[in-house]
Design a protein around this motif. Sequence first.
Motif, mmCIF file in Angstrom:
data_model
loop_
_atom_site.group_PDB
_atom_site.id
_atom_site.type_symbol
_atom_site.label_atom_id
_atom_site.label_comp_id
_atom_site.label_asym_id
_atom_site.label_seq_id
_atom_site.Cartn_x
_atom_site.Cartn_y
_atom_site.Cartn_z
ATOM 1 N N HIS A 70 13.306 -27.705 -8.066
ATOM 2 C CA HIS A 70 14.377 -27.737 -9.077
ATOM 3 C C HIS A 70 15.612 -28.379 -8.459
ATOM 4 C CE1 HIS A 70 16.782 -26.814 -12.480
ATOM 5 N NE2 HIS A 70 17.392 -25.742 -11.991
ATOM 6 N N PHE A 77 18.897 -26.297 -4.794
ATOM 7 C CA PHE A 77 19.464 -26.645 -6.103
ATOM 8 C C PHE A 77 20.596 -27.657 -5.959
ATOM 9 C CE2 PHE A 77 22.402 -25.332 -9.662
ATOM 10 C CZ PHE A 77 21.598 -25.782 -10.704
ATOM 11 N N ASP A 118 20.646 -20.350 -7.422
ATOM 12 C CA ASP A 118 21.238 -21.638 -7.037
ATOM 13 C C ASP A 118 21.445 -21.747 -5.537
ATOM 14 O OD1 ASP A 118 21.206 -21.944 -9.714
ATOM 15 O OD2 ASP A 118 23.371 -21.773 -10.008
ATOM 16 N N ASP A 170 17.379 -17.551 -17.912
ATOM 17 C CA ASP A 170 18.402 -17.771 -16.891
ATOM 18 C C ASP A 170 19.675 -17.051 -17.340
ATOM 19 O OD1 ASP A 170 19.749 -18.935 -14.768
ATOM 20 O OD2 ASP A 170 20.063 -20.851 -15.781
ATOM 21 N N ARG A 193 16.173 -14.782 -13.797
ATOM 22 C CA ARG A 193 17.077 -14.848 -12.647
ATOM 23 C C ARG A 193 17.594 -13.454 -12.299
ATOM 24 N NH1 ARG A 193 22.239 -18.851 -12.334
ATOM 25 N NH2 ARG A 193 23.159 -17.197 -13.613
ATOM 26 N N ASP A 241 15.360 -27.827 -18.760
ATOM 27 C CA ASP A 241 16.590 -27.045 -18.602
ATOM 28 C C ASP A 241 17.406 -27.180 -19.896
ATOM 29 O OD1 ASP A 241 18.790 -25.697 -17.432
ATOM 30 O OD2 ASP A 241 18.314 -26.477 -15.450
HETATM 31 C C1 NOJ Z 1 21.859 -21.852 -13.533
HETATM 32 C C2 NOJ Z 1 20.487 -21.796 -12.940
HETATM 33 O O1 NOJ Z 1 20.496 -21.022 -11.785
HETATM 34 C C3 NOJ Z 1 20.012 -23.193 -12.674
HETATM 35 O O2 NOJ Z 1 18.735 -23.145 -12.120
HETATM 36 C C4 NOJ Z 1 20.032 -24.001 -13.958
HETATM 37 O O3 NOJ Z 1 19.655 -25.312 -13.693
HETATM 38 C C5 NOJ Z 1 21.430 -23.984 -14.560
HETATM 39 N N1 NOJ Z 1 21.850 -22.629 -14.756
HETATM 40 C C6 NOJ Z 1 21.473 -24.731 -15.894
HETATM 41 O O4 NOJ Z 1 20.663 -24.125 -16.809
#
Ligand code: NOJ
Length: 982
Positions: A677, A652, A619, A543, A603, A423
Amino acid sequence: MRSLQLLGVLSLLLVAQESLAFKAHDFKTCSQSGFCRRGRALSARAKEAKSSWKSPYSVDPGSITVASDRATFTAGVKSSLYPDIKFGLELRVHDDGVVRVRMDEVGGIRKRYDEAAGWALIAEPTVSKDIKWTSGKKNIRAVYGEKKENEIVVVFEPLKISLLRNGKEQVVLNGQGLLHMEHFRTKTPEVTHTEEPAAQEGEEVIANSETQVVIKAENPRAWFEGDTEDDWWEETFSSWTDSKPKGPESLSLDISFPNHGTIYGIPQHATRLALPTTTGESPVFSDPYRLYNADVFEYLASSPVSIYGSIPVLHAHSVDSTVGIFDAVASETWIDVGRASEKSTETHWISESGILDLFLMPGPTPEDIFRQYSKLTGTPVLPAHWSLGYHQCRWNYVSSDDVRTVQKRFDQDDIPVDVFWLDIEYSEDHKYMIWDEKTFPDPVEMVNDVAALGRKMVVIVDPHLKRTSNYPVYQEASERGLLVKTKSANDEYEGWCWSGSSSWIDFFNPAAWEWWKGVFKTQKSAKGWSWTQSTEAVHIWNDMNEPSVFNGPEITMPKDNIHHGGWEHRDVHNINGMLFSNLTHQAVAARSDTPKRPFVLTRAFYAGSQRFGAMWTGDNLGTWEHMAVNVKMVLSINIAGMSYAGSDVGGFFGNPEPDMLVRWYQVGAFAPFFRAHAHIDTKRREPFLYDQPYKGMMRDMLRLRYSMLPVWYTAFRETTVTGVPVLRPHYVMFPKDPRGFDIDDQYYVGASGLLVKPITAKDVTETTVYLAEDQVYYDYFNHFAYRGATKGKDITVPAALHQIPLFIRGGSIVPTRERPRRSSTSMKNDPFTLRVALGKAGYARGDLYLDDGETYSHQKGQFVWREFIAEKPMKKGKTIRISSKDLGSAKPNEAVDGVTLKTFNPANEFAKSIGDVRVEKIIVLGITTKPTAVRIEGGEDLIWDYTPGVACSDKKEGIASVLTIKDPKVLITKDWAITIQW
Ligand code: NOJ
């Protein structure tokens, strides 16, 4: 010291994240969105007026011109409210029966955005050669289709367009008179905001939320348009003001399905697969469904609120018909759903800008809709085989040594995994692709250590570029003028995201495309900066590409920002994220000399995103509710063309209890994209960290997934050709069974015959599963044979924590690989097991597709595609014959990725490379009497074992008999037949 610094970074992030916590007031409701409010007010006035309501739009019959292709006609349309404004209507029938309806303002003072379809479609569709439009006094019509079953009728006054099948209305546009294309106009002094207006005689002062507007009382358009210029020229929301330089330009249209009581689609929303109503007597949701890609923090588990992606495609379904529509619009869109009766659905689409560009898909079955839709926007891309394995992610693995340790722990516990993810914290100050040298001093070595064990890495690259002189990616984009501009069209737009002050690449600018491809080259390039600290084992996670802008209106970009071509962000918002993943996909494919299939997770998405990789549901929360709705959301995405979908395993946010985590692995193991995740704020939760029995349960699920990779890969092959999704809900499998229309917690995997019902609630020990047909279904694990019924039947099945209800539909042959391995790449030469689940008629069928899993050589015929059949040959007495034959030669037009292979050679190089791979076991379920011999046809006797069923017969439920052929001595790439005799 290093860890202290890291802690500092982490706590800053936490603060940032907390300040983002979802509040409903971050996002507009319909009543806070000017054009949605206007659209709904229009429909409210229409409802009130009942039968006296009449659409002001009509076709001028004298203007009709049929094009030389004969499939297209154009006509002038006008609205009696604005006789001077001209609209043009175009209808065109495609060769597969899809009707495209376009309407635009003609000669207006500005141009409406008309490029949405251009980004979504794979090619300009070909028109039908057998259309003959017949024009009368009141309408123009065309009858078409193989049996002349379809008919498209355009009634002139008021304008109404209907698609019929066998005389029955399937789709009706403007049947309720809600069509309204707000034409471009000039802001007149009459409607400017006045300070303290003094009402004159014949005028009325109407207060709106912001200002007071003087409107002429005799406004003849008020019955239709409303009597205020409601947010026409400027709109405020919270502390933001949208300058709306083009004024009102929204488009309202009612689309009815008079003979369809259930509708599906228009993802992405956290709700049931069969869409609940938003209007009518007692609507489930009070707001319309919204399509406006948005980073909705902690989204609700049941809501019509828009989230990260938008696919404006809808299926309307009934026992005898499925039809679909695809609305190629890229601006914010709201959709009301109401039910006129149990068997009829009305929808109302309200979009902020853009032309009307609507595709009517005549069906008549769900499979036809998938074919028609994927002919327009493409089928899903065939994923790299490794990417169907398990992905381990968290925000964040904090150093290269952390990655190495996690990999080691998986291996120590023999838990299979294919991909480790990084990430945003891998990057220095969130300058993506620039490694943080303090924590990742040796990125290439780290990736090589992962790749050495046959695995890959996925690294995040977000679209926001930190505005700093020491970030070459930003610098180059800025110098080349590739960044999105503010409303002035001159300045780079600056907003706030993970990297602080940031700008965004404008992928609508073709100049950005080649440059972006250069950035991903792993070799130094004279043309510009390239990511030399990367390797071919690194794939990409896109993302925040809605785009997410922390300090922007509704956490995204201002709508009056300007993109290439002068279009406002408002016009292109929902396509923006797709362009980013499209170009990243192309860039990753282009970085190697022998192009390898890229893996790109996105996303945000739009119609057509299926061509560029996978999506996930963003998320989610670590709650049972979210687990349950994520299953439905993944189904909804699947039927909207994007099969490659999944949700964060574990949730998440939050720290799931071990039992919840086990259930989540079960959900993940049966999702096309399988990734765990977790938020930065959560405790570590890799499966190896758990005590027994949980660790074992998670490992079992992972092993089950790996054993079924042949099933997933074969299902993906099919969807790349037919568009029929990998996950198939009941209405897709049994379109005529109304009891299945609302079912969205159990589904089939491809055409494999596997039916699964993941458990998404706590403390469950058993559950009911619906069987829609008179067929036997075998429990995958204990071979219990359940029997469905013609009118459908609920069965009760065990579902304790270690169990996932999984069944093989009688009549299926399921190929698996059952040697537990640490990653999918180590399975390449593993032998196969075939589970032959005899159906009621003693017949079964299955197929298996294999190729090298990572290059494009399959498009040149380097693959193996086998068909397995078990049948009772009529003349041979008491025999069951199980055979394997080549399908690649039999179905050259169905090769894969839609590539036609007329000269497919079953003995191709890839087939040779796995020439030694055996079938190691054949398990036959449902043979009621013990055979006397099992032998290779024309060859030797085989060793077998027969366990009789328990209390099980052709009609009775009980444990099925099992015949196991331990080493059938046949090869997976070769033709063979085995006979079971009595
Ligand atoms: C938002 C994303 O949806 C999530 O999966 C990610 O961990 C965070 N951004 C940080 O990059």
